[in-house]
Scaffold this active site. Structure first.
Site, PDB file in Angstrom:
ATOM      1  N   ASP A  90      -9.694  33.547 -29.187  1.00 41.79           N
ATOM      2  CA  ASP A  90      -9.035  32.935 -30.339  1.00 41.79           C
ATOM      3  C   ASP A  90      -9.933  33.097 -31.560  1.00 41.79           C
ATOM      4  O   ASP A  90     -11.010  33.690 -31.468  1.00 41.79           O
ATOM      5  CB  ASP A  90      -8.752  31.443 -30.070  1.00 41.79           C
ATOM      6  N   ASP A 127     -11.826  30.684 -34.367  1.00 44.82           N
ATOM      7  CA  ASP A 127     -12.174  29.296 -34.684  1.00 44.82           C
ATOM      8  C   ASP A 127     -12.657  29.225 -36.128  1.00 44.82           C
ATOM      9  O   ASP A 127     -13.580  29.935 -36.515  1.00 44.82           O
ATOM     10  CB  ASP A 127     -13.292  28.807 -33.752  1.00 44.82           C
ATOM     11  N   ASP A 137      -7.739  28.274 -34.154  1.00 40.35           N
ATOM     12  CA  ASP A 137      -8.089  26.843 -34.197  1.00 40.35           C
ATOM     13  C   ASP A 137      -8.664  26.520 -35.565  1.00 40.35           C
ATOM     14  O   ASP A 137      -9.552  27.218 -36.044  1.00 40.35           O
ATOM     15  CB  ASP A 137      -9.171  26.506 -33.148  1.00 40.35           C
TER      16      ASP A 137
HETATM   17  N1  CTP Z   1     -14.810  23.020 -29.177  1.00 39.43           N
HETATM   18  C1  CTP Z   1     -14.947  21.707 -29.503  1.00 39.43           C
HETATM   19  N2  CTP Z   1     -13.853  20.907 -29.528  1.00 39.43           N
HETATM   20  C2  CTP Z   1     -12.627  21.413 -29.259  1.00 39.43           C
HETATM   21  C3  CTP Z   1     -12.482  22.763 -28.938  1.00 39.43           C
HETATM   22  C4  CTP Z   1     -13.619  23.555 -28.899  1.00 39.43           C
HETATM   23  O1  CTP Z   1     -16.042  21.251 -29.768  1.00 39.43           O
HETATM   24  N3  CTP Z   1     -11.581  20.623 -29.312  1.00 39.43           N
HETATM   25  C5  CTP Z   1     -16.007  23.850 -29.171  1.00 39.43           C
HETATM   26  C6  CTP Z   1     -16.342  24.349 -27.791  1.00 39.43           C
HETATM   27  O2  CTP Z   1     -17.242  23.506 -27.135  1.00 39.43           O
HETATM   28  C7  CTP Z   1     -16.955  25.688 -28.077  1.00 39.43           C
HETATM   29  C8  CTP Z   1     -16.415  26.092 -29.440  1.00 39.43           C
HETATM   30  O3  CTP Z   1     -15.729  24.962 -29.937  1.00 39.43           O
HETATM   31  O4  CTP Z   1     -18.355  25.565 -28.134  1.00 39.43           O
HETATM   32  C9  CTP Z   1     -15.501  27.276 -29.375  1.00 39.43           C
HETATM   33  O5  CTP Z   1     -14.517  27.085 -28.385  1.00 39.43           O
HETATM   34  P1  CTP Z   1     -13.678  28.272 -27.777  1.00 39.43           P
HETATM   35  O6  CTP Z   1     -12.857  28.908 -28.820  1.00 39.43           O
HETATM   36  O7  CTP Z   1     -12.930  27.727 -26.602  1.00 39.43           O
HETATM   37  O8  CTP Z   1     -14.793  29.239 -27.190  1.00 39.43           O
HETATM   38  P2  CTP Z   1     -15.555  30.479 -27.812  1.00 39.43           P
HETATM   39  O9  CTP Z   1     -16.993  30.252 -27.528  1.00 39.43           O
HETATM   40  O10 CTP Z   1     -15.174  30.691 -29.224  1.00 39.43           O
HETATM   41  O11 CTP Z   1     -15.062  31.671 -26.900  1.00 39.43           O
HETATM   42  P3  CTP Z   1     -13.898  32.727 -27.236  1.00 39.43           P
HETATM   43  O12 CTP Z   1     -14.596  33.845 -27.931  1.00 39.43           O
HETATM   44  O13 CTP Z   1     -13.339  33.139 -25.918  1.00 39.43           O
HETATM   45  O14 CTP Z   1     -12.882  32.052 -28.084  1.00 39.43           O
HETATM   46 MN    MN Z   2     -11.193  27.809 -29.879  1.00 35.00          MN
HETATM   47 MN    MN Z   3     -13.135  30.825 -29.791  1.00 36.67          MN
END
Ligand code: CTP
Ligand code: MN
Ligand code: MN
Length: 498
Positions: free
Chosen positions: A332, A334, A422
């Site tokens: 995703d 962020d 997100d």
């Molecule tokens: N996170 C958070 N609260 C949330 C969702 C996510 O604090 N409600 C934090 C997670 O702990 C993570 C970071 O946001 O450290 C990113 O989450 P995620 O997108 O799930 O993981 P990524 O490390 O970005 O992996 P990817 O590249 O697969 O998206």
């Molecule tokens: Mn995320």
């Molecule tokens: Mn992510």
């Protein structure tokens, strides 16, 4: 018994290796990288043995790099050999097999790398009094004290651990799940390949079970427990179901217990009710289960940035999550949205999603209003979600807006794709904490909080840092401030891939 050496000494006929001639030997053993020590062996014999091994499908390196897994020496004088090796000082020395020529001879005879046995090893002599060996750098039990880049030298092990961890997660065995995730995280920080179990003896977080799996991988190149899982119906079905946006292990379990095994089973079962998130998950499954590229993430940041600026000219949008840690692909995008006017962040996101809707690119939106209240802090129990205003979106991204085009399936001519995004919008004075929390990785965050609690008597989450002894909140405007409060050396986001 008379022992016939199978390798002729090449003193008389020397066969030089000409580096300018391309080698067409087919590599058969990708996991093994030899280095032949020239001392005692001599150049011409080394050239001969190098060619021999290459012709049998072995990789033989001319220089002793960190990728070398097996060092072969004709000099079985351990002390002089080890002294020389340490002067070369490859970082992976603890993980390298240092072998005498008998291992090489046996391997040539068999036409494959034979298992390393004690009789093959040239062991490092124990330090004599007065000449202590330099202390080995210790690996911390906390991921926030281990610099971990994306370069993983032990993927063979960490991939296996991830399958086991996932399966424990599917079975609600959180302790075991975490044990394998922690073990994988430790191996990810090593700048060398683990080649024998002995090399792991000083590493933290490796338990009996993890070591058994490693031993199997070292000896047989595979783990039977992992292979069994990969072909296990329950594991496969959970893996499939949880790959849908909005489906967690609980739902997967419910569906599995009803005898459902495929997407078709779910979509044609009239008694299954899908919530809005799951409906979108199925609708856009092909797109959102495909990785998002860095270029797509950069483009989406600009799109959000523009939408935000239409409403709040002073606001800023920053890329966080995996892309901030240097990943080329993620599941995703962020983004953290901030505005300098305290309080305005609470109402910002609904305007932004309205704007995206007007542009016709909002495919799904789950908005969660802020429940953040400084008076309810510090929080003594960690919660999975923070309290900031946030939204989980699926957006339509046009190929024309992405440098180099979309990361799409072959033959896809739509010209657009759906992407999971997100957004989180913390108050400005909470920005550093939110950024640190959302940058991840999950394991890094977990250990950062644990380190704060156990080693410093402090409580850390995405909102604040609280000193329990002084009974006060510690303020921070940058991530560096937080590391400093915790008495930790600063780590760049790209070093947090624990
Ligand atoms: N996170 C958070 N609260 C949330 C969702 C996510 O604090 N409600 C934090 C997670 O702990 C993570 C970071 O946001 O450290 C990113 O989450 P995620 O997108 O799930 O993981 P990524 O490390 O970005 O992996 P990817 O590249 O697969 O998206
Ligand atoms: Mn995320
Ligand atoms: Mn992510």
């Amino acid at each position: 018994m008379f022992h016939t050496p199978i390798l002729p000494f090449a003193r008389k006929r020397s066969i030089p290796v000409d580096a300018s001639v391309p080698r067409h030997d087919v590599v058969k053993f990708m996991d093994v990288r030899l280095y032949l020590v020239e001392r005692k062996m001599g150049r011409s014999r080394r050239n001969f043995l190098t060619q021999l091994a290459r012709s049998k499908g072995f990789i033989v390196d001319d220089i002793l790099s960190d990728d070398v897994t097996h060092v072969v020496s004709e000099d079985s004088q351990a002390s002089s050999l080890w002294k020389w090796l340490k002067e070369c000082a490859p970082k992976n020395l603890p993980g390298v097999n240092v072998l005498d020529i008998s291992w090489f001879t046996d391997s040539m005879k068999e036409g494959r790398p034979v298992a390393v046995e004690t009789k093959h090893l040239i062991q490092e002599p124990l330090p004599t009094e007065g000449s202590p060996s330099p202390p080995v750098a210790t690996v911390s039990q906390y991921a926030c004290q281990r610099r971990t880049t994306l370069e993983n030298h032990n993927q063979k092990f960490t991939d296996a651990f991830e399958v086991l961890a996932e399966n424990y997660e599917f079975n609600n065995m959180d302790g075991q799940c975490l044990a394998f995730r922690r073990a994988a995280s430790v191996l990810k920080c090593l700048p060398w390949v683990v080649w024998c179990l002995g090399a792991t003896q000083d590493l933290p977080c490796l338990g009996q079970h993890t070591k058994e799996v490693m031993e199997e991988l070292l000896q047989c190149g595979r783990s039977f427990e992992v292979e069994e899982l990969l072909s296990d119906e329950r594991y496969q079905t959970f893996k499939l179901f949880t790959s849908v946006f909005g489906v967690g292990p609980k739902t997967a379990e419910k569906w599995f217990c009803r005898g459902l095994r495929s997407f078709n089973d779910i979509l044609t079962d009239p008694s299954i009710h899908l919530n809005r998130m799951q409906q979108s998950g199925f609708l856009h499954y092909g797109d959102i289960s495909r990785a998002v590229s860095k270029a797509e993430a950069v483009s989406l940041r600009s799109i959000i940035d523009e939408a935000v600026h239409a409403i709040a000219p002073a606001a800023a949008v920053a890329l966080t999550g995996g892309f901030c840690r240097g990943k080329e692909f993620g599941h995703d995008v962020d983004l953290i949205v901030t505005t300098p006017e305290l309080g305005m962040e609470e109402s910002l996101l609904p305007y932004v999603t309205d704007e995206l809707k007007k542009q016709g690119i909002l495919l799904y939106c789950d908005y969660q209003a802020s429940t953040f209240d400084m008076r309810k802090l510090p929080n003594h129990h960690f919660e999975a979600m923070d309290h900031f205003s946030k939204c989980f979106l699926i957006l339509r991204l046009e190929g024309s807006q992405v440098e180099g085009g979309l990361h799409c399936a072959e033959g896809d001519s739509r010209g657009w794709r759906a992407v999971r995004v997100d957004l989180v919008s913390p108050p400005m004075d909470r920005y550093a904490f939110a950024l640190l929390g959302w940058t991840g990785s999950r394991q890094f965050e977990r250990d950062l909080r644990k380190f704060a609690r156990k080693e410093r008597g402090m409580l850390l989450d995405n909102h604040a840092l609280y000193d329990k002894k002084k009974k006060q909140f510690l303020e921070a405007s940058t991530e560096k401030d937080i590391f400093a409060h915790l008495g930790l050396e600063y780590m760049e986001p790209w070093q947090r891939n624990a």
